[in-house]
Design a protein around this motif. Structure first.
Motif, mmCIF file in Angstrom:
data_model
loop_
_atom_site.group_PDB
_atom_site.id
_atom_site.type_symbol
_atom_site.label_atom_id
_atom_site.label_comp_id
_atom_site.label_asym_id
_atom_site.label_seq_id
_atom_site.Cartn_x
_atom_site.Cartn_y
_atom_site.Cartn_z
ATOM 1 N N ARG A 112 45.328 42.685 39.391
ATOM 2 C CA ARG A 112 44.791 42.367 40.713
ATOM 3 C C ARG A 112 45.232 40.975 41.129
ATOM 4 O O ARG A 112 45.188 40.035 40.339
ATOM 5 C CB ARG A 112 43.252 42.443 40.712
ATOM 6 C CG ARG A 112 42.718 43.881 40.645
ATOM 7 C CD ARG A 112 42.955 44.618 41.954
ATOM 8 N NE ARG A 112 42.515 46.003 41.910
ATOM 9 C CZ ARG A 112 43.292 47.040 41.635
ATOM 10 N NH1 ARG A 112 44.583 46.846 41.367
ATOM 11 N NH2 ARG A 112 42.810 48.269 41.628
ATOM 12 N N ILE A 113 45.664 40.833 42.362
ATOM 13 C CA ILE A 113 46.041 39.533 42.904
ATOM 14 C C ILE A 113 44.773 38.789 43.297
ATOM 15 O O ILE A 113 43.907 39.351 43.988
ATOM 16 C CB ILE A 113 46.967 39.703 44.119
ATOM 17 C CG1 ILE A 113 48.283 40.362 43.680
ATOM 18 C CG2 ILE A 113 47.252 38.359 44.788
ATOM 19 C CD1 ILE A 113 49.222 40.700 44.813
ATOM 20 N N ASN A 130 45.904 36.498 47.760
ATOM 21 C CA ASN A 130 45.769 37.290 48.973
ATOM 22 C C ASN A 130 44.744 36.641 49.883
ATOM 23 O O ASN A 130 43.591 36.427 49.473
ATOM 24 C CB ASN A 130 45.295 38.714 48.647
ATOM 25 C CG ASN A 130 46.421 39.614 48.186
ATOM 26 O OD1 ASN A 130 47.592 39.258 48.273
ATOM 27 N ND2 ASN A 130 46.074 40.792 47.691
ATOM 28 N N SER A 176 50.014 45.202 47.848
ATOM 29 C CA SER A 176 49.817 44.428 46.622
ATOM 30 C C SER A 176 49.961 45.307 45.392
ATOM 31 O O SER A 176 50.625 44.936 44.419
ATOM 32 C CB SER A 176 48.439 43.757 46.635
ATOM 33 O OG SER A 176 48.315 42.851 47.701
ATOM 34 N N GLN A 217 49.485 37.208 52.619
ATOM 35 C CA GLN A 217 49.646 36.756 51.244
ATOM 36 C C GLN A 217 50.270 35.367 51.249
ATOM 37 O O GLN A 217 51.157 35.086 52.055
ATOM 38 C CB GLN A 217 50.555 37.710 50.459
ATOM 39 C CG GLN A 217 49.902 39.026 50.095
ATOM 40 C CD GLN A 217 50.815 39.882 49.227
ATOM 41 O OE1 GLN A 217 52.018 39.925 49.442
ATOM 42 N NE2 GLN A 217 50.247 40.568 48.253
ATOM 43 N N SER A 263 53.638 46.151 44.843
ATOM 44 C CA SER A 263 54.393 45.021 44.305
ATOM 45 C C SER A 263 54.113 44.827 42.822
ATOM 46 O O SER A 263 55.031 44.622 42.024
ATOM 47 C CB SER A 263 54.039 43.740 45.075
ATOM 48 O OG SER A 263 54.307 43.887 46.457
#
Length: 624
Positions: A71-72, A82, A58, A87, A61
């Motif tokens: 932050r995802i 996530n 993550s 994902q 990417s």
């Protein structure tokens, strides 16, 4: 009871694929639809991520999108999130913006199987479309995110590749050399007192300039490739289709092909008598013998082989299975993986990939010259001169840019391997101190937890590992890895259509016809004998050596731009994708693969009159 059937309990079907609890909706509530895009995207994997895999991937990417430090989210209500081991994109929200058919048209070049699901009856947008977008998502928030991404910078770099390919290529090669040297220096230095999070940021920064150039060149080569693939499939004449196919392969500077040519040469430096001495079960013993020769404890293998082994490990020791997973073994720390790949190349019946590449390059350039001559270069009026100039420009891109297509993932794999090497060293110290229970446990904590544990001896690292390891083990035991699954565990499939008994119809992704026995493989280290038909859900660059001896390839996932199609064409192997391989094919079946029509015929007495396959509607624009 009294003639009535009563439902006492309702649970989602999660035996095939366990969903995270947060992703499950109660009975009666609107269902959400999730798309696991890493099956066909850059990661190209059906394996679950460990806690650390997901964090590292993550961060990588986001950094390469210009969003370092972001932050995802982990909330399934968000558009992109996530999960615990995967994902996802929440397609219910996406369907509020565009319909499934639009997604199918955009994804067809990457995966015809997914495109068929999106066009099928299972994917009912009216059923799955959410009532509203998640809170916090607005035009303003999306615009703010886009403004952080270096889109203008990418456009400028792409324009530079378009206008001056040779000059930009020279700049790229120089930047790639500088990046490799910087990465090597960081590997040798190792982690400082600033910790692993800081070290990983340094690794990403070392490769960002060259990866930026690699991503920008896609703006040039993807349109060229799409045009050629359209001609390959929809060309009005056989000559047009054949020429388009010739132009889709034969790129001599391709780093993936360079690596596999060296692997072939290395395999053939070991005498056939040595390979014959060790069967498939004897590969660990052969690995030990090779390492003993490398270390100087033995001298019973040819010196040229030992020297080439050392050189190969120095150059490519970062490669392995699931290249973008930090938990995945590499040749450098698990050399038996390389021995397994060498065995694929050791048979006398396998052609030298250098010879295949030479033929493909010559054929491509022959077609380029013929098309330039037919294009009326320098004569025949303004239109003819413009057509000739466009052909020259396209051919320049084919000769000097198309080979870069595999470079981004290989570079990302090098970063992942460098970080893995440092993690393994830390894991050894933590195991010796009794702070971890078993090898591999270091991959079940976050980077922040690892840094905290190293700085503070009172940090309970074992307690942090336990729940994440259990979650990963549950995901690892899954019987399938669906691309589209809803919040009650329903796995979406393409339409079921009636077909000729024994015939499976998919998409033709590499021309030719070949027969052989099926070998269903689930990972890139599975054994496959020369002449067998390689059957897999999806492949990535780590699978490339398996293509060398296969007679043909059948995939569930993959389109013209996915690794399986690209590799099959480079090796000249017939290939078909878009077939539900695990349900339709078994190891040992005799099949004929027609890469011209997309048909796989099962030459066994046991045949089905119905099979889940791509319908005529699904295959519009795909089937040759």
């Amino acid at each position: 009871e009294a003639g009535e059937l009563r439902l006492l309990q309702a649970r989602p079907v999660t035996t095939l694929h366990p969903l995270d609890e947060a992703m499950i909706t109660p009975p009666g509530e609107p269902r959400r639809l999730y798309y696991d895009f890493n099956v066909a995207s850059e990661a190209t994997t059906t394996s679950p991520f460990t806690c650390l895999d997901l964090a590292v991937y993550s961060d990588m990417s986001l950094a390469f999108l210009g969003l370092a430090g972001a932050r995802i989210p982990t909330d399934p209500e968000q558009v992109f999130f996530n999960g615990q081991t995967r994902q996802y994109i929440n397609m219910s929200h996406a369907f509020r913006l565009v319909g499934p058919r639009w997604f199918a048209s955009q994804l067809e070049m990457v995966d015809v199987y997914l495109a068929a699901i999106l066009r099928g009856d299972d994917c009912d947008a009216a059923r799955y479309k959410s009532a509203r977008l998640p809170s916090g998502l607005s035009f303003g928030s999306v615009w703010g995110l886009l403004r952080q991404m270096p889109m203008w910078r990418q456009y400028q770099l792409g324009s530079r590749w378009e206008r001056a390919p040779l000059e930009t290529k020279a700049e790229y090669i120089s930047e790639a050399r500088r990046s490799s040297e910087a990465l090597k220096a960081l590997e040798e230095r190792g982690v400082t007192s600033a910790g692993f999070e800081s070290f990983y940021a340094e690794l990403l920064a070392a490769v960002y300039p060259v990866l930026e150039l690699e991503m920008a060149v896609m703006q040039v080569i993807i349109p060229v490739f799409k045009a050629l693939d359209t001609a390959r499939v929809k060309g009005r004449t056989a000559q047009e289709r054949e020429e388009a196919d010739a132009l889709c392969g034969g790129f001599e500077e391709d780093p993936l092909m360079q690596m596999n040519m060296q692997m072939y040469d290395l395999a053939h430096l070991l005498p056939p008598s040595v390979w014959a001495e060790y069967g498939e079960e004897g590969l660990p013993a052969l690995t030990g013998r090779i390492l003993a020769n490398v270390a100087g404890r033995k001298s019973d293998l040819p010196a040229p082989f030992v020297g080439a082994w050392v050189s190969f490990m120095r150059e490519y020791g970062w490669d392995g299975a699931d290249q973008l997973f930090v938990s995945s073994p590499r040749y450098a720390d698990s050399p038996h993986l390389l021995v397994s790949k060498l065995r694929h190349n050791s048979s006398g019946g396998i052609r030298n990939p250098a010879d295949i590449l030479k033929e493909r390059v010559a054929n491509r350039r022959r077609v380029m010259r013929a098309q330039e001559e037919r294009g009326g270069r320098g004569s025949g009026g303004l239109f003819a001169r413009c057509a000739g100039a466009n052909l020259e420009k396209r051919n320049l891109h084919l000769d000097h840019l198309m080979w870069i297509r595999n470079a981004p993932k290989l570079r990302m794999a090098r970063v992942t391997a460098a970080f893995r090497s440092a993690l393994l060293a830390a894991q050894a110290d933590l195991l010796a101190a009794g702070r971890l229970e078993a090898e591999g446990d270091v991959f079940h904590v976050s980077v922040q937890q690892l840094d905290a544990a190293i700085k503070e001896s009172s940090f309970d690292l074992r307690a942090a590992v336990t729940p994440n390891r259990a979650t990963y083990a549950r995901a690892k035991s899954a019987k399938s890895c669906p691309m589209l699954i809803d919040s009650r565990g329903r796995i979406l499939k393409p339409n079921l259509v009636e077909g000729e008994p024994g015939a499976l119809v998919g998409a033709a992704i590499s021309p030719g016809v070949a027969s052989g026995r099926v070998r269903v493989c689930t990972c890139s280290t599975d054994p496959i004998a020369p002449g067998e038909v390689l059957v897999a859900i999806v492949t990535d660059p780590a699978w490339t050596p398996m293509f060398a001896g296969a007679s043909a390839v059948v995939l569930q996932i993959g389109g013209a731009l996915q690794h399986g199609a690209l590799c099959a064409r480079e090796y000249g192997k017939p290939a078909v994708s878009g077939i539900d391989v695990m349900a339709s094919l078994k190891t040992g079946m005799q099949v004929t693969v027609d890469g011209n029509t997309g048909i796989v015929r099962i030459d066994e007495s046991l045949r089905r009159s119905f099979s889940r396959r791509l319908s005529d509607r699904d295959l519009q624009g795909v089937e040759a």
